[in-house]
Design an enzyme around this catalytic site. Structure first.
Site, PDB file in Angstrom:
ATOM      1  N   GLU A 260      -5.999  -9.946 -27.734  1.00 22.57           N
ATOM      2  CA  GLU A 260      -4.560 -10.183 -27.629  1.00 22.57           C
ATOM      3  C   GLU A 260      -4.170  -9.870 -26.191  1.00 22.57           C
ATOM      4  O   GLU A 260      -4.291  -8.728 -25.749  1.00 22.57           O
ATOM      5  CB  GLU A 260      -3.784  -9.290 -28.597  1.00 22.57           C
ATOM      6  CG  GLU A 260      -2.289  -9.530 -28.539  1.00 22.57           C
ATOM      7  CD  GLU A 260      -1.493  -8.320 -28.999  1.00 22.57           C
ATOM      8  OE1 GLU A 260      -0.593  -7.892 -28.243  1.00 22.57           O
ATOM      9  OE2 GLU A 260      -1.779  -7.797 -30.076  1.00 22.57           O
ATOM     10  N   CYS A 299       4.287  -6.775 -26.383  1.00 19.00           N
ATOM     11  CA  CYS A 299       3.561  -8.031 -26.178  1.00 19.00           C
ATOM     12  C   CYS A 299       4.297  -9.213 -26.780  1.00 19.00           C
ATOM     13  O   CYS A 299       4.013 -10.365 -26.430  1.00 19.00           O
ATOM     14  CB  CYS A 299       2.161  -7.924 -26.763  1.00 19.00           C
ATOM     15  SG  CYS A 299       2.138  -7.388 -28.493  1.00 19.00           S
TER      16      CYS A 299
END
Length: 682
Positions: A260, A299
């Site tokens: 990620e 994020c």
């Protein structure tokens, strides 16, 4: 932990808390600059840590899914008792109490969520059967079944600094539920909070030895020793992720690697969401929230704010007003609405990225070089006020679609039509999350279908969901978290999907008898036992393959008409001979499907009080052959799967139910689900 004597973080490997060989790097309070801890992992034997986890993993694999689920539940309860201590230390990371809830309560909730999903959706077995039996021969003597079993290595989780609790637990929950041990490597800046949580986990004694290890500091040569049975997950910058992913051992051993990485998430204000509509207000509120929660260090935070051309000034003014009310200061103070970035180095990084963005955009709200606080020292803490930029020509710009400022920074961009808005979201080259605020079904459909290939998750925000929406930036345990392209191409959580990332899918071929032995699930052609009516057997006596072949019952025209009038289902195929014959699927009037199911129940049910406590469902019901008046039906009911409940006096039993006519043709096939007592009398 005090400023005078910073605590030396330790790693937990091979069943012991171990200090590094050197003094370590000083980690500082993000708000005050005071020393909080030191971190070092030099001198630790990383190869032995992996081997220890692999050996210890056998204890996890020996547990069933339900036992592991109960373990997660108990772990969540235990950590809940320590929330106050976690929150107190979380302030040092720059997180406000509201931010801490996202991290701490959010992480604990993930444990509970996976526990619940494991108990509801997985069998109480060690092997997960996937899909239907695949017949491989005409006579049924050879078939195949896909199964999933836990990998026999270690899951290495390399995490980011922004969520020291949730970032660990959202990966650990599906890992442990799958039956795989883990090594956690938190980012150094906030590792002290992760270390505290791991200490409390280990103290519970709930996990088998070796199920959880912790490395505080550099991983050293850890990734040089991974094998094809190990898994590596990484959350952080794309450049670091690519470097790790290309490591020799990872490439040579085809190690599963989930990443990620960077994500330039976009939020689109629909063309219908003009000022004065609820959607406009919700959009401004959501962008403001995503810029300020965790000081924008998420994020999934909104980096690109896409608005219809002509509305950009209204949006900028609304954002400026909302952000102007956001008090920035020491995270524990009552007047603070946004705390500090994780470190001074992180603030320097964000300021540098803002300068990069200025190649395409101008600052319209805030000043990254002038810090205004409600409390705290701007020279001691890593504070930064929110910054909004404006890019007038996003279609020809580059930096705003390539550069992520990982802090309270967003760029407003106008679009001329919805197709351009969709194209602009795609310029992010793959993102974790996107959102569109609209009350138009047409806009929602076009936007989502255009954006979906480039995003892992999309939120549609409107007035009807305003009170219940979890928001643009909230990853949820039962939804996938990850995204294509720039976002890393990985996938985390997603409910049971996430569990399967730590298991090996295998196609097993063989006779039905041996396949049933492997899977614990009866399959057509496997042995059966016909003695006592299976509904008279408690779980301690019941076996997979126990079966009853019932007496038969002939369906009459009176039965069909009575059922039609009794239920109100007077569909023409049941009531009108000519109309039914005109239907290409029927040869005259037919019985109701649910009449067939009802008659079948009447044939196989044993009516006396006994260990069968309740019928709670029917799965995979299919009607295969029409039933006409005069047809005679019989049932084969076979115990297909047994799942005892942990910490309960009952379990679930799945029965294979096959209803056939006088010619042997199957007219209905389905699974009957019952709750059955473990012992009888109870």
């Amino acid at each position: 932990m005090t400023a005078q004597t910073p605590y030396a973080l330790k790693s937990y490997i091979c069943g012991e808390w171990k200090a590094g060989a050197r003094d370590g790097i000083v980690l500082r309070d993000a708000g005050t600059g005071a020393a909080v801890a030191t971190i070092d992992a030099s001198g630790l034997d990383m190869a032995e840590a992996l081997e220890f986890g692999r050996r210890a993993g056998g204890a996890l694999r020996a547990m069933t899914f339900h036992q592991r689920a109960e373990m997660l539940k108990a772990l969540g309860k235990a950590l809940t008792d320590h929330k106050d201590a976690f929150h107190a230390l979380s302030l040092a990371t720059g997180a406000t109490p509201r931010d801490g809830m996202v991290d701490i309560e959010g992480g604990i909730h993930t444990l509970f969520s996976y526990s619940g999903q494991g108990r509801r959706e997985l069998p109480n077995t060690r092997v997960l059967v996937e899909g239907n039996v695949e017949p491989l021969s005409k006579d049924g003597s050879f078939a195949a079944q896909h199964i999933l079993s836990p990998l026999q290595g270690v899951a290495v989780h390399i995490n980011a600094f922004n969520f020291p609790v949730w970032g660990m637990l959202e990966k650990l929950s599906p890992t442990l539920l799958a039956g795989m041990p883990a090594i956690i490597k938190p980012a150094s800046q906030t590792a002290y909070l992760t270390e505290l949580v791991v200490r409390r986990i280990i103290e519970t004694g709930l996990l088998p030895d070796g199920a959880l290890q912790l490395i505080c500091g550099s991983t050293g040569d850890l990734l040089d020793h991974v094998t094809g049975q190990d898994v590596v997950t990484f959350t952080g910058s794309a450049s670091t992720g690519r470097m790790l992913k290309s490591g020799r051992a990872i490439v040579e051993n085809s190690v599963r690697f989930t990443m990620e990485a960077d994500s330039l998430n976009a939020s689109v204000l629909g063309p219908d969401a003009v000022p004065g509509t609820p959607e406009f207000d919700l959009f401004v509120k959501e962008v403001t929230r995503e810029m300020t929660v965790k000081a924008g260090q998420k994020c999934t935070a909104i980096r690109r704010v896409l608005v219809p051309r002509g509305q950009e000034q209204a949006v900028i003014a609304a954002l400026g007003a909302a952000l102007g009310k956001t008090g920035v200061g020491l995270p524990g103070d009552a007047g603070t609405r946004m705390g500090a970035l994780a470190s001074m180095a992180q603030r320097d990084e964000v300021r540098a990225r803002i300068r990069d963005l200025q190649a395409d955009a101008e600052i319209v709200v805030g000043n990254p070089d002038a810090v205004t606080l409600t409390s705290g020292d701007p020279d001691a803490g890593a504070f930064l006020n929110p910054v909004v930029l404006f890019c007038d020509k996003p279609s020809v710009a580059r930096a705003v679609h390539d550069v992520e400022a990982f802090g309270p920074v967003s760029t407003v961009m106008p679009y001329d039509d919805l197709d351009e808005a969709i194209a602009l979201t795609q310029r992010g080259k793959g993102s974790l999350a996107a959102s569109v605020f609209t009350d138009s079904a047409v806009v929602a459909e076009r936007a989502v279908l255009g954006m979906a290939p480039f995003h892992g998750r999309i939120l549609i925000g409107n007035r009807a969901s305003a009170a219940t929406s979890t928001g643009h930036g909230a990853p949820l345990p039962n939804l996938v978290h990850g995204g294509p392209g720039r976002a890393g191409g990985g996938e985390e959580m997603g409910g049971i999907r996430g569990v399967k990332h730590f298991m090996q899918r295998t196609a097993v071929q063989g006779t039905p008898r041996l396949l049933s032995a492997v899977t614990g699930r009866w399959q057509p052609g496997a042995p059966v036992r016909e003695d006592v009516h299976p509904f008279r057997k408690s779980l301690e006596d019941l076996r997979v393959g126990d079966r009853i072949v019932t007496a038969t019952r002939t369906v009459t025209l009176d039965d069909i008409e009575h059922f039609a009038h009794f239920t109100g289902d007077t569909f023409y195929a049941h009531m009108d001979e000519d109309a039914a014959r005109a239907n290409p699927f029927f040869d005259g009037r037919v019985a109701h499907g649910y009449l067939i199911v009802s008659f079948a129940a009447g044939l196989f049910v044993q009516p006396d009080p006994g260990p069968v406590l309740a019928n709670y469902g029917v799965d995979n019901l299919r009607f295969l052959t029409p039933v006409n008046p005069g047809d005679t039906l019989g049932v084969e009911l076979t115990c297909k799967e047994i799942n005892p409940r942990e910490n309960a006096e009952h379990g679930e039993v799945r029965w294979d139910c096959k209803v056939s006519n006088q010619n042997g043709a199957v007219v209905a096939q389905y699974d009957v689900l019952t709750m059955v007592a473990k012992h009888w009398p109870m």
